[in-house]
Scaffold this active site. Structure first.
Site, mmCIF file in Angstrom:
data_model
loop_
_atom_site.group_PDB
_atom_site.id
_atom_site.type_symbol
_atom_site.label_atom_id
_atom_site.label_comp_id
_atom_site.label_asym_id
_atom_site.label_seq_id
_atom_site.Cartn_x
_atom_site.Cartn_y
_atom_site.Cartn_z
ATOM 1 N N SER A 1 6.358 -2.492 4.063
ATOM 2 C CA SER A 1 5.623 -1.244 3.912
ATOM 3 C C SER A 1 6.612 -0.092 4.029
ATOM 4 O O SER A 1 7.818 -0.306 4.201
ATOM 5 C CB SER A 1 4.565 -1.124 4.998
ATOM 6 O OG SER A 1 5.205 -0.870 6.227
ATOM 7 N N LYS A 2 6.063 1.107 3.991
ATOM 8 C CA LYS A 2 6.917 2.298 4.056
ATOM 9 C C LYS A 2 7.818 2.293 5.287
ATOM 10 O O LYS A 2 8.898 2.865 5.262
ATOM 11 C CB LYS A 2 6.049 3.553 4.068
ATOM 12 C CG LYS A 2 5.564 3.900 2.682
ATOM 13 C CD LYS A 2 4.965 5.286 2.646
ATOM 14 C CE LYS A 2 4.334 5.536 1.291
ATOM 15 N NZ LYS A 2 2.978 6.022 1.367
#
Ligand code: GLU
Length: 480
Positions: free
Chosen positions: A250-251
């Site tokens: 994810s980010k």
């Protein structure tokens, strides 16, 4: 059977590298079987969907060499945007209600929250409690006529479901896994699981390759296929991409949008090569390949079950390998946009530029590293990062002697209207300095580099010097 697969992104942000991998697997599966690859835009979440992201995601797919046979605006099973398919969803939701496989639910958000709370307190799964499951249809219709807006809920099947997944093998969904679930919201907009089934069915999708995080949706979708008496596709739930900490990518793990990699100068062929390997293995265990090389070999038997760790360093390495596979002409064409405007490199002749690319390409993994290296062909002053070492070399007794000779040689070539020294000139200088000036070993090599390049380290001089304009060499030598 003609293979028909789809990639179905929601246009709520930039294309994620995990999404690109899913698109790639579907694309390769279609191409390996002579089938069709369909792009479907899942934009029923009106609040989060944006046209701009649809366009950006399409651009990112095309950049990666993934083009679709059918998609928005083109193909026989359209429209391909879910927001334009609402009449289909209505038709099948109505049919499910008619067949008593779905029902109107008038619960408010507060009631649903209470229901959930109660179930949790009583240690039960937080399923819908069946409040409107058997509510008389006539009464429901009256309330709708009076202006109430119910959701439509599907009567979840109580039995267990079995899925023969192409990656995970037999997956058993035990009975009572899900409660009656919403298929159309009270605002009239259908829910993903429902749209997905209606569309995959009507678009004659034969295989669904997607991340294993969708398995919890799959059980709902299997129920819907059964209720609609629709043929279901084969499923392949591929392992997830995870970060070094083994959490879903994810980010938090850095930049995950395909656009970012594109801006940074990653090659699309490297990107797809690397992503392909994260969840699939080449039959000959090859690591570097193009999409064309793999398309005939691709099949679903080589998907790997284990999660794949996303490793940026590996991607960079693969990028370098692909960069080196490109022709010098191709690199020249593709690298320009990574240079600052009006970079002097582009003022040179074509053959010189090609020679420069040929010389420097082995030292880079990315196009955007080229300007920095090529700057070295134009820089007059020292780089400033190796001053101490340079000072020591300049302080050697032999260095000014050598500089005087090189200066005269460069003047001579310039007076003959030469723009560059040749490799032969360079060899001649070396021999002269060794034989006539009696300078050898470190003072020779280090000294020549310092005098000619103004740096203590760098690439091989015999390659570098013939690429450096004589006018630049002359200016560098002014200090001696
Ligand atoms: N729109 C869904 C997503 O982006 C598609 C899932 C699917 O492939 O069924 O995750």
């Amino acid at each position: 059977m003609t293979v028909r697969v789809r990639f179905a992104p929601s246009p709520t942000g930039h294309l994620h590298i995990g999404g690109l991998r899913t698109a790639l697997y579907n694309f390769l599966l279609a191409k390996s079987q002579g089938g069709s690859f369909i792009l479907r835009i899942e934009d029923t979440d009106q609040e989060r969907s944006e046209k701009k992201y649809e366009a950006l995601q399409m651009e990112a797919l095309r950049w990666a060499g993934i083009d679709w046979d059918e998609g928005p605006g083109e193909g026989p099973c359209g429209p391909y945007r879910q927001s334009e398919r609402l009449s289909f969803y209505k038709k099948y939701a109505d049919r499910l209600i008619e067949e008593d496989k779905a029902f109107y639910c008038f619960c408010t958000d507060e009631e649903l929250a209470e229901m959930k709370e109660k179930a949790v307190k009583e240690n039960r799964p937080p399923h819908y409690d069946g409040r409107y499951r058997n509510y008389p249809k006539s009464e429901a219709l009256q309330r709708i006529a009076a202006g109430e807006k119910p959701a439509v809920r599907f009567k979840a099947s109580l039995k267990s479901f079995i899925l023969e997944d192409l990656v995970r093998g037999r997956v058993v969904f035990p009975e009572n896994m899900v409660g009656d679930f919403v298929i159309v919201r009270s605002n009239g907009l259908p829910i993903y699981n429902f749209c997905c089934v209606v569309d995959d069915w009507l678009m004659k999708i034969t295989h669904v390759v997607r991340g294993e995080d969708h398995l919890s949706n799959t059980v709902r979708q299997l129920m819907l296929y059964e209720a609609l008496d629709a043929s279901r596709p084969q499923f392949a739930h591929v392992s997830l991409l995870i970060g070094q900490d083994r959490q879903k990518l994810s980010k938090r793990h850095g930049v995950v949008s395909v656009d970012h990699y594109r801006q940074e100068g990653f090659l699309p062929e490297a990107m797809t090569n690397y992503l392909c390997l994260l969840g699939w293995s080449h039959p000959q265990e090859k690591e570097i390949f193009s999409q064309n090389e793999v398309v005939d070999l691709f099949d679903t038997t080589r998907f790997t079950k284990a999660s794949a760790i996303y490793d940026l360093e590996k991607l960079k390495y693969i990028n370098g390998q692909h960069l080196r596979r490109l022709s010098n002409e191709d690199i020249l064409k593709r690298c320009e946009k990574f240079f600052p405007k009006n970079h002097p490199f582009f003022d040179g002749s074509n053959s010189w530029k090609i020679q420069c690319i040929s010389f420097f390409k082995d030292q880079v993994q990315f196009f955007n590293q080229l300007p920095g290296l090529l700057d070295d062909l134009f820089r007059i002053d020292s780089r400033g990062d190796d001053e101490d070492e340079l000072k020591a070399i300049r302080g050697l007794e032999s260095t000014p002697v050598m500089a005087t000779y090189l200066k005269s040689e460069i003047e001579r070539l310039l007076s003959e209207n030469k723009a560059f020294a040749q490799k032969d000139d360079f060899s001649h200088w070396m021999t002269h300095i060794k034989k006539e000036l009696k300078i050898k070993g470190k003072p020779l090599f280090k000294g020549m580099r310092a005098v000619l390049t103004g740096a203590a380290q760098g690439p091989e001089l015999v390659g570098l010097i013939p690429l450096t304009p004589l006018s630049v060499l002359k200016d560098r030598m002014k200090r001696y």
